[in-house]
Design a protein around this motif. Structure first.
Motif, short mmCIF file in Angstrom:
data_model
loop_
_atom_site.label_atom_id
_atom_site.label_comp_id
_atom_site.label_asym_id
_atom_site.label_seq_id
_atom_site.Cartn_x
_atom_site.Cartn_y
_atom_site.Cartn_z
N ARG A 1 40.82 26.82 46.31
CA ARG A 1 40.05 28.16 46.11
C ARG A 1 38.92 28.33 46.49
O ARG A 1 38.28 29.33 47.15
N THR B 1 39.83 41.17 50.12
CA THR B 1 40.03 40.15 49.04
C THR B 1 41.71 39.97 48.92
O THR B 1 41.91 38.95 48.12
N SER C 1 43.40 36.36 48.65
CA SER C 1 44.38 36.46 47.39
C SER C 1 45.60 35.70 48.03
O SER C 1 46.29 34.74 47.59
N THR D 1 48.72 38.87 44.10
CA THR D 1 47.92 39.36 45.46
C THR D 1 47.22 40.61 44.83
O THR D 1 45.83 40.78 44.84
N THR E 1 44.65 40.80 41.87
CA THR E 1 43.44 40.23 42.03
C THR E 1 42.33 41.08 43.06
O THR E 1 41.43 41.21 42.55
N SER E 2 42.90 41.48 44.04
CA SER E 2 42.08 42.28 44.96
C SER E 2 41.76 43.41 44.52
O SER E 2 40.60 44.05 44.67
N ALA F 1 43.80 33.79 37.20
CA ALA F 1 42.89 34.87 37.23
C ALA F 1 41.45 34.66 36.80
O ALA F 1 40.57 34.94 37.31
N MET G 1 39.55 32.39 39.02
CA MET G 1 39.63 33.01 40.68
C MET G 1 38.54 33.98 40.43
O MET G 1 37.59 34.21 41.47
N VAL G 2 38.73 34.91 39.79
CA VAL G 2 38.03 36.55 39.93
C VAL G 2 36.65 36.33 39.72
O VAL G 2 35.74 36.61 40.53
#
Length: 493
Positions: free
Chosen positions: A146, A173, A177, A299, A302-303, A442, A445-446
């Protein structure tokens, strides 16, 4: 003539009795708009059903019964009733209404999202995901992946900043992802492979579009054989192409393992180990379908979330400045954020919660289905009804949130409310048995991606747009995206 009169009399009695029975039963159904013949209430949905149903709930109440074609639908628009459906009565409402598009390649028979929770396959897949993909230890082991992908995102923004070009935040993004997931699963960048190239993004996006389209078959199941809009046909084409790619990557890995190249470094190795040791648990076809699930679910969501967060910050410069001040004090300007740092960044965490509140990616979560007639707050939810939990409406409920339409991360400053499925005022990932299995990834990562973008650049809107004029219109689908892509220019520190 007497026979005719008797028959007419019996017919009249039958109509009256049926009417009274229907009236008696309808009194136990939740209130809702009057359905038109054949179409029911479909005409009331519009192009933004989450908004339309929120407005209708203001008139008919937090539990609302509707007819969408042939499908009885119950809409839940309060946190209290959401808790009842997703926690107290979770088992009764744990089945799914499967969109016809998801019958493509029989995906619904292999997907942890759509399988019934009482099936052994669902339990096996959920156990595999919890233990081998999204467990704390597995996520810790993959943190370097990541970090590398976020560094590549920052490098891309740096290259754009050198020439003064705007970054399409959603597209950039999304690519991040996609590559994060493909490296976690296959140890490669899918968007860079020759056989997939840029079509990866296009295929996954097309699947999201087809599944998110209003489909007549979902309202009128008798049209299934006809597929009048061609949605299942197109979805089958997209699913087949991605599954073929997955199959090729798995075959390649199996050949490597036969040659003794067995590094056990990614999710695919873990799945193949399970398949080898316990073939009854998961086979090659199920691995392909599971990988498809991970890409489709991980994907776009997240984006979109990152794009909405950046849009809200650029629209509210005082909030952006406050976030950057916190990052400068705790991390130091210009540095990437590490996952361990997020615990020391309370305002960044507030920004993420506020983004999840006002821009939940699945405004109705994933539709549920009543397993039986269920009494809910004095009303009957009939068996096989589709149940929509309108988390978009709950996030804008003025009885829960002060100034609910304003982006105010400070509302979470002294709040213990979290997104992990226990606080029903804020359930962007769902709750209960059906909570999103990817939640642990999530929430790591976010915030790291967002914090890194904020801490390594200053940002301004493309085209000289004033913050107050930024278009925040939504585009409804299986997820809610920004109608107009966010274009922002990164300015080096």
């Amino acid at each position: 003539m007497d026979y005719v009169n008797i028959l007419l009399g019996l017919l009249f009695v039958w109509i009256v009795v049926r009417g009274l029975m229907s009236l008696g039963r309808s009194k136990r159904l939740a209130p809702g708009p009057f359905p038109l013949p054949i179409i029911g209430n479909i005409h009331l949905l519009g192009d933004k059903p989450h908004v339309s149903l929120t407005q209708l709930a203001k008139k008919h109440g937090p539990i609302m019964n509707m007819k969408l074609g042939q499908i009885n639908t119950v809409v839940i628009s309060s946190s209290v009733l959401a808790r009842e459906v997703m926690q107290k009565r979770d088992l009764s409402f744990s089945s799914r209404c499967v969109p016809d598009a998801l019958h493509a390649c029989n995906h619904h028979d292999f997907s942890v999202v759509w399988l019934p929770v009482n099936s052994s396959r669902w339990r096996t897949l959920r156990k595999i995901m919890n233990s081998h993909i999204f467990s704390g230890s597995k996520l810790d082991a993959n943190e370097h992946v990541r970090t590398k992908k976020i560094q590549e995102l920052i490098d891309y923004c740096h290259n754009s900043s050198k020439v003064g070009e705007a970054v399409n935040i959603g597209r950039a993004t999304f690519r991040t992802s996609l590559n994060l997931l493909s490296n976690t699963i296959f140890s490669i960048d899918l968007s860079l492979t020759d056989q997939f190239s840029d079509s990866a993004k296009e295929l996954i996006w097309n699947i999201m579009v087809e599944v998110g389209k209003p489909n007549l078959v979902d309202y009128f199941p008798f049209l299934k054989m006809i597929d009048p809009q061609g949605i299942r046909r197109r979805a089958t084409d997209y699913f087949t192409k991605i599954l073929d790619l997955m199959s090729g990557l798995i075959d390649e890995r199996l050949k490597e393992r036969k040659l003794g190249k067995h590094a056990d470094v990614d999710v695919l190795d873990a799945l193949l180990n399970i398949s080898q040791d316990s073939p009854e648990e998961i086979d090659k076809n199920q691995i392909e379908q599971l990988c498809l699930d991970l890409f489709v679910a991980g994907t776009d969501t997240t984006s979109n979330t990152l794009e909405w967060a950046m849009a809200e910050l650029l629209k509210n410069p005082h909030t952006l400045k406050k976030a950057q001040q916190e990052l400068a004090q705790v991390i130091g300007r210009g540095k990437l954020i590490k996952e361990v740092d997020v615990a020391q960044l309370p305002y960044l965490r507030c920004i993420m919660k506020e983004t999840f509140r006002i821009h939940p990616q699945a405004p109705f979560l994933i539709p549920r289905k009543a397993e039986e007639d269920v009494e809910l707050y004095g009303y009957i939810v009939p068996k096989d009804s589709q149940v929509l939990v309108n988390v978009w409406a709950i996030g804008r409920d003025p009885s829960l949130w002060e100034d609910p339409l304003d982006f105010k991360p400070e509302r979470f400053w002294e709040s213990e409310i979290d997104v992990r499925g226990q606080d029903f005022e804020l359930i962007p990932f769902g709750a209960g048995r059906r909570i999103c299995p990817g939640l642990p990834l999530a929430i790591r990562m976010v915030p790291v991606a967002l914090g890194s973008l904020l801490n390594t650049f200053n940002w301004k809107l493309h085209g000289g747009i004033a913050p107050k004029d930024l278009d925040m219109e939504e585009k409804f689908g299986i997820t809610v995206a920004k109608a107009q892509p966010l274009l922002a220019i990164p300015i080096p520190l």
